[in-house]
Design a protein around this motif. Structure first.
Motif, PDB file in Angstrom:
ATOM      1  N   ALA A  65       0.622  -1.157  -0.330  1.00  0.00           N
ATOM      2  CA  ALA A  65      -0.544  -0.027  -0.248  1.00  0.00           C
ATOM      3  C   ALA A  65       1.296   1.094   0.346  1.00  0.00           C
ATOM      4  O   ALA A  65      -0.043   2.554  -0.628  1.00  0.00           O
ATOM      5  CB  ALA A  65      -0.987  -0.383   0.915  1.00  0.00           C
ATOM      6  N   VAL A  66       2.534   1.258   0.476  1.00  0.00           N
ATOM      7  CA  VAL A  66       3.009   2.607   0.596  1.00  0.00           C
ATOM      8  C   VAL A  66       3.728   2.713  -0.372  1.00  0.00           C
ATOM      9  O   VAL A  66       4.268   3.834  -0.593  1.00  0.00           O
ATOM     10  CB  VAL A  66       4.010   2.364   1.385  1.00  0.00           C
ATOM     11  CG1 VAL A  66       2.942   2.648   2.889  1.00  0.00           C
ATOM     12  CG2 VAL A  66       5.155   2.079   1.652  1.00  0.00           C
ATOM     13  N   GLU A  67       3.911   1.652  -1.596  1.00  0.00           N
ATOM     14  CA  GLU A  67       4.082   1.485  -2.446  1.00  0.00           C
ATOM     15  C   GLU A  67       4.003   2.046  -3.682  1.00  0.00           C
ATOM     16  O   GLU A  67       2.910   1.798  -3.871  1.00  0.00           O
ATOM     17  CB  GLU A  67       4.782   0.326  -3.934  1.00  0.00           C
ATOM     18  CG  GLU A  67       5.342  -0.686  -2.251  1.00  0.00           C
ATOM     19  CD  GLU A  67       5.741  -2.834  -2.736  1.00  0.00           C
ATOM     20  OE1 GLU A  67       6.099  -2.829  -2.561  1.00  0.00           O
ATOM     21  OE2 GLU A  67       4.893  -2.373  -3.956  1.00  0.00           O
ATOM     22  N   VAL A 127       0.163   1.581  16.090  1.00  0.00           N
ATOM     23  CA  VAL A 127       1.139   0.532  16.903  1.00  0.00           C
ATOM     24  C   VAL A 127       1.230   0.462  18.288  1.00  0.00           C
ATOM     25  O   VAL A 127       1.926   1.236  18.707  1.00  0.00           O
ATOM     26  CB  VAL A 127       2.190   1.140  16.134  1.00  0.00           C
ATOM     27  CG1 VAL A 127       3.320  -0.382  16.976  1.00  0.00           C
ATOM     28  CG2 VAL A 127       2.133   0.842  14.400  1.00  0.00           C
ATOM     29  N   GLU A 128       0.619  -1.251  19.210  1.00  0.00           N
ATOM     30  CA  GLU A 128       1.248  -0.623  20.157  1.00  0.00           C
ATOM     31  C   GLU A 128       1.807  -0.410  21.153  1.00  0.00           C
ATOM     32  O   GLU A 128       1.286   0.125  21.906  1.00  0.00           O
ATOM     33  CB  GLU A 128       0.500  -2.459  20.715  1.00  0.00           C
ATOM     34  CG  GLU A 128       0.667  -2.388  22.572  1.00  0.00           C
ATOM     35  CD  GLU A 128      -0.087  -4.077  22.544  1.00  0.00           C
ATOM     36  OE1 GLU A 128       0.325  -4.615  23.846  1.00  0.00           O
ATOM     37  OE2 GLU A 128      -0.323  -5.037  21.659  1.00  0.00           O
ATOM     38  N   ALA A 168       0.716   0.923   9.189  1.00  0.00           N
ATOM     39  CA  ALA A 168      -0.676   1.654   9.858  1.00  0.00           C
ATOM     40  C   ALA A 168      -1.568   2.389   9.138  1.00  0.00           C
ATOM     41  O   ALA A 168      -0.374   3.539   8.591  1.00  0.00           O
ATOM     42  CB  ALA A 168       0.162   1.589  11.561  1.00  0.00           C
ATOM     43  N   HIS A 169      -2.498   3.038   9.775  1.00  0.00           N
ATOM     44  CA  HIS A 169      -3.188   4.050   9.561  1.00  0.00           C
ATOM     45  C   HIS A 169      -2.996   5.574  10.038  1.00  0.00           C
ATOM     46  O   HIS A 169      -2.653   6.530   9.637  1.00  0.00           O
ATOM     47  CB  HIS A 169      -4.912   4.050   9.549  1.00  0.00           C
ATOM     48  CG  HIS A 169      -5.329   2.613   8.462  1.00  0.00           C
ATOM     49  ND1 HIS A 169      -5.088   3.414   6.944  1.00  0.00           N
ATOM     50  CD2 HIS A 169      -5.838   2.330   8.275  1.00  0.00           C
ATOM     51  CE1 HIS A 169      -5.557   2.331   6.329  1.00  0.00           C
ATOM     52  NE2 HIS A 169      -5.821   1.069   7.071  1.00  0.00           N
ATOM     53  N   HIS A 226       1.611   5.227   7.394  1.00  0.00           N
ATOM     54  CA  HIS A 226       2.763   5.126   7.982  1.00  0.00           C
ATOM     55  C   HIS A 226       3.527   3.556   7.931  1.00  0.00           C
ATOM     56  O   HIS A 226       2.900   2.908   8.399  1.00  0.00           O
ATOM     57  CB  HIS A 226       1.825   5.878   9.789  1.00  0.00           C
ATOM     58  CG  HIS A 226       1.538   7.068   9.900  1.00  0.00           C
ATOM     59  ND1 HIS A 226       2.633   8.532   9.892  1.00  0.00           N
ATOM     60  CD2 HIS A 226       0.395   7.756   9.666  1.00  0.00           C
ATOM     61  CE1 HIS A 226       1.463   9.294  10.196  1.00  0.00           C
ATOM     62  NE2 HIS A 226      -0.310   8.571  10.079  1.00  0.00           N
ATOM     63  N   LEU A 227       4.858   4.407   7.764  1.00  0.00           N
ATOM     64  CA  LEU A 227       5.292   3.017   7.659  1.00  0.00           C
ATOM     65  C   LEU A 227       6.196   3.322   8.549  1.00  0.00           C
ATOM     66  O   LEU A 227       7.297   3.927   9.133  1.00  0.00           O
ATOM     67  CB  LEU A 227       6.140   3.078   6.249  1.00  0.00           C
ATOM     68  CG  LEU A 227       7.246   1.726   6.042  1.00  0.00           C
ATOM     69  CD1 LEU A 227       6.604   0.780   5.771  1.00  0.00           C
ATOM     70  CD2 LEU A 227       8.334   2.292   4.794  1.00  0.00           C
TER      71      LEU A 227
END
Length: 288
Positions: free
Chosen positions: A43-45, A131-132, A125-126, A67-68
């Motif tokens: 999805a980030v590519e 991210v925990e 992540a959106h 967010h990567l």
């Protein structure tokens, strides 16, 4: 382990290098590194980088509304490549390469992890709060919101826990690890085994000043330093961490060490424990 000052410098360096660039491809060389599946890595590519920020020890590359997010763990690092190989990397247990990010002009980043214990983590992540590890971070010790009142409350809530462990706990204060907890406790002239709730008002003030001064100075020194030189810059400016057997730069006493199963701490007995060595065994009691 990269801590707040190094991750801050890496984030600034990456922000300059990646600003307005497109992510062409992300290759996973160590399958254990990727911790999420939705959104997919693909999805980030093809998206354009919008910015790079830091959350504690996490690096956050914002791209295409996603967010990567990278956590380098104990032995991870980021290496810039002016040109990446044409062929994607092959997974190999003998290679330190974990992730390769290829940019629109075939330059890119190699994310590596030394050693056999693999803890490096990559997330897509959106929102960073998905991210925990980020969602449960404590306050950033260099933010305006981190006041002496906040520190006082955190120490009181920690009870009899040893101050070294409290400073390292990411859910209490974000970004401080083994090295800088040693450094700021040395600057504060405080035993690493001192109970958090036992600090009086003068102790809290001293510790707060040490946190801001030691970390602030480290961030200032690292600013603008190339990512390939950051590890050396950090090591050369440490007073006690990793310096067991050497002379304390403040008093000249020998720097001592306490070893644990998977880590160690360094301290100066003259500066921090009234001249009394701490017992070097896991069941040691703190010295008052």
């Amino acid at each position: 382990m990269p801590e707040l000052p190094e991750v801050e410098a890496l984030s600034h360096d990456l922000a300059t290098r990646l600003d307005g660039r497109a992510i062409a491809k992300v290759h996973i060389a160590a399958f254990s590194a990727l911790k999420t599946f939705d959104p997919p890595l693909s999805a980030v590519e093809g998206t354009f980088v919008e910015g790079v920020t830091r959350h504690g020890k996490f690096i956050d590359i914002s791209s295409g509304g996603l967010h990567l997010i990278l956590h380098l763990a104990r032995a991870g690092w980021v290496r810039w490549r002016d040109e990446v190989p044409a062929l994607p990397p092959k997974p190999s247990s003998r290679s330190p390469l974990a992730v390769r990010i290829v940019l629109d002009d075939d330059s890119g980043l190699d994310i590596t992890e030394a050693g056999t214990k693999k803890s490096l983590a990559l997330y897509v992540a959106h929102s960073p709060q998905d991210v925990e590890g980020i969602a449960r971070l404590g306050p950033d010790p260099l933010s305006d919101d981190f006041t002496i009142d906040v520190l006082r409350d955190l120490l009181a809530a920690a009870g009899r826990s040893q101050i070294k462990g409290v400073l390292r706990h990411q859910g209490t204060i974000a970004g401080i690890g083994n090295a800088y907890s040693d450094e700021l406790l040395h600057a504060a002239k405080m035993s690493p085994f001192k109970p958090a709730s036992s600090l009086d008002e003068a102790d809290v003030s001293t510790l707060y000043a040490a946190i801001r001064d030691v970390l602030g100075a480290a961030v200032a020194r690292a600013d603008g330093v190339a990512m390939s030189e950051l590890k050396g810059e950090k090591k050369s400016n440490l007073a006690v961490h990793g310096k067991a057997g050497e002379k304390c730069p403040v008093c000249g006493d020998v720097v001592r060490e306490v070893s644990f199963a998977d880590s160690s701490l360094q301290y100066c007995a003259t500066c921090q424990t009234g001249g009394k060595p701490l017992a070097d065994r896991r069941t040691s009691k703190f010295l008052k």
